[in-house]
Every structure is written in C-alpha cells, then in structure tokens.
Design a protein around this motif. Structure first.
Motif, PDB file in Angstrom:
ATOM      1  N   GLU A  74       0.924  -1.284   0.011  1.00 36.25           N
ATOM      2  CA  GLU A  74       0.064  -0.058   0.107  1.00 36.25           C
ATOM      3  C   GLU A  74       0.773   1.325   0.124  1.00 36.25           C
ATOM      4  O   GLU A  74       0.582   2.416  -0.328  1.00 36.25           O
ATOM      5  CB  GLU A  74      -0.947   0.068   1.106  1.00 36.25           C
ATOM      6  CG  GLU A  74      -2.039  -1.036   0.952  1.00 36.25           C
ATOM      7  CD  GLU A  74      -2.763  -1.337   2.069  1.00 36.25           C
ATOM      8  OE1 GLU A  74      -2.621  -0.757   3.285  1.00 36.25           O
ATOM      9  OE2 GLU A  74      -3.831  -2.022   2.214  1.00 36.25           O
ATOM     10  N   ALA A  75       2.064   1.155   0.544  1.00 33.82           N
ATOM     11  CA  ALA A  75       2.682   2.460   0.668  1.00 33.82           C
ATOM     12  C   ALA A  75       3.796   2.276  -0.321  1.00 33.82           C
ATOM     13  O   ALA A  75       5.071   2.861  -0.270  1.00 33.82           O
ATOM     14  CB  ALA A  75       3.671   2.534   2.152  1.00 33.82           C
ATOM     15  N   ALA A  76       3.855   1.349  -1.525  1.00 36.36           N
ATOM     16  CA  ALA A  76       4.754   1.218  -2.499  1.00 36.36           C
ATOM     17  C   ALA A  76       5.479   2.448  -3.026  1.00 36.36           C
ATOM     18  O   ALA A  76       4.579   3.374  -3.319  1.00 36.36           O
ATOM     19  CB  ALA A  76       4.289   0.363  -3.607  1.00 36.36           C
ATOM     20  N   GLN A  77       6.473   2.491  -3.237  1.00 40.40           N
ATOM     21  CA  GLN A  77       7.445   3.687  -3.749  1.00 40.40           C
ATOM     22  C   GLN A  77       7.880   3.618  -5.121  1.00 40.40           C
ATOM     23  O   GLN A  77       7.721   2.150  -5.548  1.00 40.40           O
ATOM     24  CB  GLN A  77       8.559   4.087  -2.890  1.00 40.40           C
ATOM     25  CG  GLN A  77       8.291   4.350  -1.537  1.00 40.40           C
ATOM     26  CD  GLN A  77       7.438   5.451  -1.473  1.00 40.40           C
ATOM     27  OE1 GLN A  77       7.506   6.637  -1.820  1.00 40.40           O
ATOM     28  NE2 GLN A  77       6.236   5.522  -0.632  1.00 40.40           N
ATOM     29  N   SER A  78       8.525   4.440  -5.986  1.00 40.53           N
ATOM     30  CA  SER A  78       8.675   4.301  -7.246  1.00 40.53           C
ATOM     31  C   SER A  78       8.497   2.963  -8.098  1.00 40.53           C
ATOM     32  O   SER A  78       7.919   2.512  -8.900  1.00 40.53           O
ATOM     33  CB  SER A  78       9.985   5.020  -7.466  1.00 40.53           C
ATOM     34  OG  SER A  78      11.026   4.598  -6.766  1.00 40.53           O
ATOM     35  N   ASP A  79       9.951   2.032  -7.572  1.00 44.31           N
ATOM     36  CA  ASP A  79      10.086   0.883  -8.346  1.00 44.31           C
ATOM     37  C   ASP A  79       9.023  -0.033  -8.089  1.00 44.31           C
ATOM     38  O   ASP A  79       8.368  -0.843  -8.980  1.00 44.31           O
ATOM     39  CB  ASP A  79      11.455   0.151  -8.051  1.00 44.31           C
ATOM     40  CG  ASP A  79      12.497   0.952  -8.499  1.00 44.31           C
ATOM     41  OD1 ASP A  79      12.307   1.910  -9.368  1.00 44.31           O
ATOM     42  OD2 ASP A  79      13.735   0.876  -8.234  1.00 44.31           O
ATOM     43  N   ALA A  80       8.450  -0.215  -6.911  1.00 43.28           N
ATOM     44  CA  ALA A  80       7.673  -1.086  -6.515  1.00 43.28           C
ATOM     45  C   ALA A  80       6.083  -0.642  -7.269  1.00 43.28           C
ATOM     46  O   ALA A  80       5.415  -1.646  -7.583  1.00 43.28           O
ATOM     47  CB  ALA A  80       7.426  -1.318  -4.869  1.00 43.28           C
ATOM     48  N   LYS A  81       5.850   0.760  -7.121  1.00 48.77           N
ATOM     49  CA  LYS A  81       4.700   1.144  -7.514  1.00 48.77           C
ATOM     50  C   LYS A  81       4.635   0.849  -9.126  1.00 48.77           C
ATOM     51  O   LYS A  81       3.413   0.373  -9.582  1.00 48.77           O
ATOM     52  CB  LYS A  81       4.530   2.505  -7.261  1.00 48.77           C
ATOM     53  CG  LYS A  81       3.250   3.211  -7.565  1.00 48.77           C
ATOM     54  CD  LYS A  81       3.086   4.619  -7.333  1.00 48.77           C
ATOM     55  CE  LYS A  81       2.661   4.714  -5.870  1.00 48.77           C
ATOM     56  NZ  LYS A  81       2.442   5.965  -5.131  1.00 48.77           N
ATOM     57  N   ALA A  82       5.717   0.987  -9.749  1.00 49.31           N
ATOM     58  CA  ALA A  82       5.760   0.669 -11.429  1.00 49.31           C
ATOM     59  C   ALA A  82       5.573  -0.718 -11.491  1.00 49.31           C
ATOM     60  O   ALA A  82       4.935  -1.278 -12.510  1.00 49.31           O
ATOM     61  CB  ALA A  82       7.137   1.222 -11.774  1.00 49.31           C
ATOM     62  N   GLY A  83       6.279  -1.703 -10.765  1.00 45.93           N
ATOM     63  CA  GLY A  83       6.124  -3.220 -10.982  1.00 45.93           C
ATOM     64  C   GLY A  83       4.683  -3.472 -10.707  1.00 45.93           C
ATOM     65  O   GLY A  83       3.936  -4.317 -11.275  1.00 45.93           O
ATOM     66  N   LEU A  84       3.989  -2.892  -9.634  1.00 42.94           N
ATOM     67  CA  LEU A  84       2.558  -3.169  -9.482  1.00 42.94           C
ATOM     68  C   LEU A  84       1.642  -2.786 -10.550  1.00 42.94           C
ATOM     69  O   LEU A  84       0.616  -3.201 -11.106  1.00 42.94           O
ATOM     70  CB  LEU A  84       1.979  -2.611  -7.940  1.00 42.94           C
ATOM     71  CG  LEU A  84       2.518  -3.165  -6.795  1.00 42.94           C
ATOM     72  CD1 LEU A  84       1.826  -2.177  -5.611  1.00 42.94           C
ATOM     73  CD2 LEU A  84       1.903  -4.762  -6.635  1.00 42.94           C
ATOM     74  N   ALA A  85       1.921  -1.414 -11.157  1.00 39.31           N
ATOM     75  CA  ALA A  85       1.335  -1.180 -12.128  1.00 39.31           C
ATOM     76  C   ALA A  85       1.428  -1.951 -13.588  1.00 39.31           C
ATOM     77  O   ALA A  85       0.530  -2.432 -14.168  1.00 39.31           O
ATOM     78  CB  ALA A  85       1.739   0.348 -12.532  1.00 39.31           C
ATOM     79  N   MET A  86       2.516  -2.490 -13.643  1.00 43.70           N
ATOM     80  CA  MET A  86       2.850  -3.658 -14.704  1.00 43.70           C
ATOM     81  C   MET A  86       2.107  -4.801 -14.588  1.00 43.70           C
ATOM     82  O   MET A  86       1.548  -5.213 -15.540  1.00 43.70           O
ATOM     83  CB  MET A  86       4.328  -3.760 -14.676  1.00 43.70           C
ATOM     84  CG  MET A  86       5.028  -4.575 -16.069  1.00 43.70           C
ATOM     85  SD  MET A  86       6.603  -4.954 -16.065  1.00 43.70           S
ATOM     86  CE  MET A  86       7.173  -3.271 -16.312  1.00 43.70           C
ATOM     87  N   LEU A  87       2.023  -5.216 -13.362  1.00 44.61           N
ATOM     88  CA  LEU A  87       1.192  -6.570 -13.216  1.00 44.61           C
ATOM     89  C   LEU A  87      -0.102  -6.305 -13.382  1.00 44.61           C
ATOM     90  O   LEU A  87      -0.912  -6.979 -13.829  1.00 44.61           O
ATOM     91  CB  LEU A  87       1.467  -6.915 -11.522  1.00 44.61           C
ATOM     92  CG  LEU A  87       2.737  -7.423 -11.216  1.00 44.61           C
ATOM     93  CD1 LEU A  87       3.017  -7.748  -9.725  1.00 44.61           C
ATOM     94  CD2 LEU A  87       2.900  -8.836 -12.003  1.00 44.61           C
TER      95      LEU A  87
END
Length: 122
Positions: A74-87
């Motif tokens: 839920e608190a994902a920052q840049s790289d993780a946020k981009a990874g979640l968006a990609m998924l």
C-alpha cells in the motif's frame, strides 16, 4: 482483470499459464538465467529484504507477515509502484501466473500479492 494464478517457480510451465512472472526478490536456486521458465522478473514487488528475513517462512509469523507485506504494498514507492502497475496492466491483457520459490503453496508472498491485486484479504 483477467485471471491471476500462483505457482511454484519449479512447477513445469503449462499452456494455460499466460504470462509467467517471477515475484521473488532472490533468484531461485538451481535455475539458470538462460533457461528461466518465465517471461518477466519483478523483484521490486516482493517483500522488502528485512521483511523477508524476519518472516523466514515460519507459519507462526504468517498473520503478522500478511499485515506487514500488505502495508508495504500500500505504501509502495517508485520501483514497487511501477511493478504493481505493470502487473495490473499484464492482468488486463490476459491471464498471468505469479511465480515464487517458496515451498509453502498457501503461505507465501505471491499468494498475498495475488489477493492484493484482486482487492481481497487472504
């Protein structure tokens, strides 16, 4: 969103898997990078190194691990946020299979990641 499955990275690929995505932070033992049976590696959506080490796949820590990993997602920052968006984008295109090297098929981060993507509590 299309179907999201979870499998062990050591399970043989099947036709119906769709896009196979490794979601572990560490490269699985015994698998050569040249012959990796998946399409994508998104280590940035895996639990943080500290959380992974703390959990250590101990069943007694499962409840707390779920809360901590969900908070990280839920608190994902840049790289993780981009990874979640990609998924999410890949899941909109068709079936995806999240892969993990964890031995426990029910209590691992890929199971929680699937639930998070689908908007569920596991």
């Amino acid at each position: 969103m299309s179907e999201i499955a979870v499998k062990r990275v050591y399970d043989p690929p099947e036709k119906g898997d769709g896009k196979r995505i490794l979601v572990d932070r560490l490269w699985p033992r015994g698998i050569a990078k040249e012959t990796a049976p998946w399409d994508l590696w998104l280590k940035e959506v895996a639990p943080s190194p500290d959380l992974r080490k703390w959990f250590g796949h101990e069943p007694a820590k499962w409840e707390e691990f779920q809360a901590r990993y969900r908070a990280e997602l839920e608190a994902a920052q840049s790289d993780a946020k981009a990874g979640l968006a990609m998924l999410r984008a890949e899941a909109k295109k068709g079936k995806i299979t999240l892969l993990s090297a964890a031995r426990n098929r029910e209590q691992n981060s890929a199971v929680l990641l699937r639930a998070f993507l689908l908007g569920r509590q596991e």
